[in-house]
Design a protein around this motif. Structure first.
Motif, mmCIF file in Angstrom:
data_model
loop_
_atom_site.group_PDB
_atom_site.id
_atom_site.type_symbol
_atom_site.label_atom_id
_atom_site.label_comp_id
_atom_site.label_asym_id
_atom_site.label_seq_id
_atom_site.Cartn_x
_atom_site.Cartn_y
_atom_site.Cartn_z
ATOM 1 N N VAL A 7 13.967 -0.885 -2.038
ATOM 2 C CA VAL A 7 13.093 -1.935 -1.500
ATOM 3 C C VAL A 7 13.771 -2.637 -0.323
ATOM 4 C CG1 VAL A 7 11.969 -4.135 -2.026
ATOM 5 C CG2 VAL A 7 11.941 -2.293 -3.709
ATOM 6 N N TYR A 8 12.990 -2.885 0.718
ATOM 7 C CA TYR A 8 13.467 -3.617 1.889
ATOM 8 C C TYR A 8 12.513 -4.767 2.178
ATOM 9 C CZ TYR A 8 13.970 -4.790 6.854
ATOM 10 O OH TYR A 8 14.104 -5.469 8.042
ATOM 11 N N ILE A 9 13.088 -5.962 2.356
ATOM 12 C CA ILE A 9 12.307 -7.135 2.756
ATOM 13 C C ILE A 9 12.904 -7.673 4.040
ATOM 14 C CG2 ILE A 9 11.565 -9.458 2.127
ATOM 15 C CD1 ILE A 9 11.801 -8.658 -0.795
ATOM 16 N N ASP A 10 12.115 -7.707 5.097
ATOM 17 C CA ASP A 10 12.592 -8.174 6.402
ATOM 18 C C ASP A 10 12.974 -9.648 6.316
ATOM 19 O OD1 ASP A 10 13.132 -8.123 9.140
ATOM 20 O OD2 ASP A 10 11.110 -8.792 9.630
ATOM 21 N N ALA A 66 0.867 -1.179 0.000
ATOM 22 C CA ALA A 66 0.000 0.000 0.000
ATOM 23 C C ALA A 66 0.902 1.226 0.000
ATOM 24 C CB ALA A 66 -0.910 0.005 1.221
ATOM 25 N N ASN A 67 0.769 2.093 -1.020
ATOM 26 C CA ASN A 67 1.663 3.232 -1.200
ATOM 27 C C ASN A 67 0.928 4.561 -1.078
ATOM 28 O OD1 ASN A 67 3.733 1.383 -1.961
ATOM 29 N ND2 ASN A 67 3.002 1.414 -4.073
ATOM 30 N N ALA A 68 1.670 5.596 -0.713
ATOM 31 C CA ALA A 68 1.191 6.981 -0.760
ATOM 32 C C ALA A 68 2.274 7.811 -1.430
ATOM 33 C CB ALA A 68 0.893 7.509 0.636
ATOM 34 N N ASN A 69 1.883 8.699 -2.351
ATOM 35 C CA ASN A 69 2.837 9.517 -3.100
ATOM 36 C C ASN A 69 2.440 10.989 -3.055
ATOM 37 O OD1 ASN A 69 4.375 7.227 -4.276
ATOM 38 N ND2 ASN A 69 2.448 6.825 -5.331
ATOM 39 N N PHE A 70 3.426 11.858 -2.845
ATOM 40 C CA PHE A 70 3.190 13.301 -2.901
ATOM 41 C C PHE A 70 3.730 13.820 -4.224
ATOM 42 C CE2 PHE A 70 4.253 17.760 -2.347
ATOM 43 C CZ PHE A 70 3.084 18.255 -1.795
ATOM 44 N N ASN A 122 7.189 -12.155 4.783
ATOM 45 C CA ASN A 122 7.716 -11.192 5.751
ATOM 46 C C ASN A 122 7.269 -9.776 5.414
ATOM 47 O OD1 ASN A 122 10.380 -13.330 5.574
ATOM 48 N ND2 ASN A 122 9.561 -12.856 7.581
ATOM 49 N N LEU A 123 7.557 -8.865 6.319
ATOM 50 C CA LEU A 123 7.280 -7.457 6.118
ATOM 51 C C LEU A 123 8.123 -6.909 4.967
ATOM 52 C CD1 LEU A 123 6.059 -4.711 7.222
ATOM 53 C CD2 LEU A 123 8.165 -4.531 8.559
ATOM 54 N N ALA A 124 7.528 -6.020 4.183
ATOM 55 C CA ALA A 124 8.253 -5.348 3.106
ATOM 56 C C ALA A 124 7.920 -3.868 3.128
ATOM 57 C CB ALA A 124 7.890 -5.948 1.750
ATOM 58 N N ALA A 125 8.856 -3.045 2.646
ATOM 59 C CA ALA A 125 8.635 -1.598 2.580
ATOM 60 C C ALA A 125 9.460 -1.041 1.423
ATOM 61 C CB ALA A 125 9.037 -0.922 3.887
ATOM 62 N N GLN A 126 9.067 0.135 0.940
ATOM 63 C CA GLN A 126 9.828 0.780 -0.122
ATOM 64 C C GLN A 126 9.725 2.296 -0.010
ATOM 65 O OE1 GLN A 126 8.353 -0.362 -4.004
ATOM 66 N NE2 GLN A 126 6.458 0.790 -3.800
ATOM 67 N N ALA A 127 10.768 2.969 -0.487
ATOM 68 C CA ALA A 127 10.775 4.420 -0.642
ATOM 69 C C ALA A 127 10.962 4.705 -2.126
ATOM 70 C CB ALA A 127 11.890 5.053 0.169
ATOM 71 N N THR A 128 10.230 5.680 -2.656
ATOM 72 C CA THR A 128 10.242 5.919 -4.096
ATOM 73 C C THR A 128 10.442 7.396 -4.422
ATOM 74 O OG1 THR A 128 7.839 6.202 -4.185
ATOM 75 C CG2 THR A 128 8.679 3.986 -4.501
ATOM 76 N N GLY A 158 5.828 2.991 0.706
ATOM 77 C CA GLY A 158 4.781 2.005 0.916
ATOM 78 C C GLY A 158 5.219 0.926 1.881
ATOM 79 N N VAL A 159 4.241 0.175 2.362
ATOM 80 C CA VAL A 159 4.502 -0.917 3.300
ATOM 81 C C VAL A 159 3.527 -2.049 2.992
ATOM 82 C CG1 VAL A 159 2.921 -0.015 5.062
ATOM 83 C CG2 VAL A 159 4.824 -1.500 5.746
ATOM 84 N N GLY A 160 3.963 -3.278 3.244
ATOM 85 C CA GLY A 160 3.097 -4.420 2.962
ATOM 86 C C GLY A 160 3.801 -5.720 3.290
ATOM 87 N N ALA A 161 3.577 -6.725 2.438
ATOM 88 C CA ALA A 161 4.122 -8.060 2.675
ATOM 89 C C ALA A 161 4.868 -8.544 1.449
ATOM 90 C CB ALA A 161 3.004 -9.034 3.025
ATOM 91 N N ALA A 162 5.888 -9.384 1.696
ATOM 92 C CA ALA A 162 6.666 -9.999 0.624
ATOM 93 C C ALA A 162 6.575 -11.515 0.750
ATOM 94 C CB ALA A 162 8.125 -9.552 0.696
#
Length: 209
Positions: free
Chosen positions: A183-186, A111-115, A157-163, A131-135
């Motif tokens: 991208v980061y995957i825990d 789930a992402n949010a962008n400005f 596992n938990l996943a997150a990204q910065a764009t 964004g944050v979610g699952a991998a």
């Protein structure tokens, strides 16, 4: 006189058409996006039996699809489903490096949010987000140092990204652009590493509706 009236009518038509074209270019509050590009994974550091281990990767590829909506003139929220894959390169233990034959792959639901700095109606639209979610990750390990392993392992596992990216808004609600993602995957509680991280660069096509 007739010529003057014709010129006046043409000018009025152009004036009325300009905002109509702008509305068409950003038609609709909803959008869908398709992306594809390359990933460059960072080295994966961990431990095995208390001994430091470093695993390196080849560059890989990624594809994704997203659907979202404009909350206001600058903010969008979206759901994204993406897939990435990269082959292992080698592993280093106590100064000894051996080749690794295998593949790391993952399906991410985020789930992402962008400005958007350019706003919904901007021709050039630079933006940042996250964004944050699952991998849902799978490791297919064939050989290590030429020794057959033939082992598969999967985990969620938990996943997150910065764009950060930029779009060029064209007519009829169509936009093309490029995006950078980190991208980061825990790695999870049972892993002896800090997790998988990668730099992604993609080309995107977005259609508003």
């Amino acid at each position: 006189m007739k010529k003057s009236k014709l010129l006046l009518a043409s000018a009025m038509l152009c004036a009325l058409s300009a905002p109509a074209f702008a509305d068409e270019a950003v038609a609709g509050n909803n959008y869908a996006r398709l992306s594809g590009g390359i990933i460059v994974p960072e080295d994966l550091d961990g431990t095995s039996a208390g001994t430091p281990v470093t695993i390196t990767f080849e560059s890989g590829w990624t594809v994704s699809g997203a659907a979202g909506t404009w909350v206001n003139e600058n903010l969008t929220v979206e759901g994204e489903l993406s897939y990435l894959s990269a082959d292992f390169k080698d592993g280093t233990v106590i100064g000894v490096t051996v080749p690794i034959d295998g593949t790391f792959s993952s399906t991410l639901a985020l789930a992402n949010a962008n400005f958007h700095f350019g706003g919904k109606a901007g021709t050039f639209d630079p933006y940042v987000g996250g964004g944050v979610g699952a991998a849902f990750t799978e490791i297919d390990l064939k050989t290590v140092g030429g020794v057959a392993i033939n082992q598969k392992d999967s985990d969620t596992n938990l996943a997150a990204q910065a764009t950060a990216g930029i779009n060029l808004n064209l007519s009829s609600g169509l936009a093309i652009g490029a995006q950078y993602r980190y991208v980061y995957i825990d790695a999870g509680d049972n892993s002896n590493s800090d997790g998988f991280t990668a730099h992604n660069v993609t080309a995107n096509v977005t259609l508003a509706f």
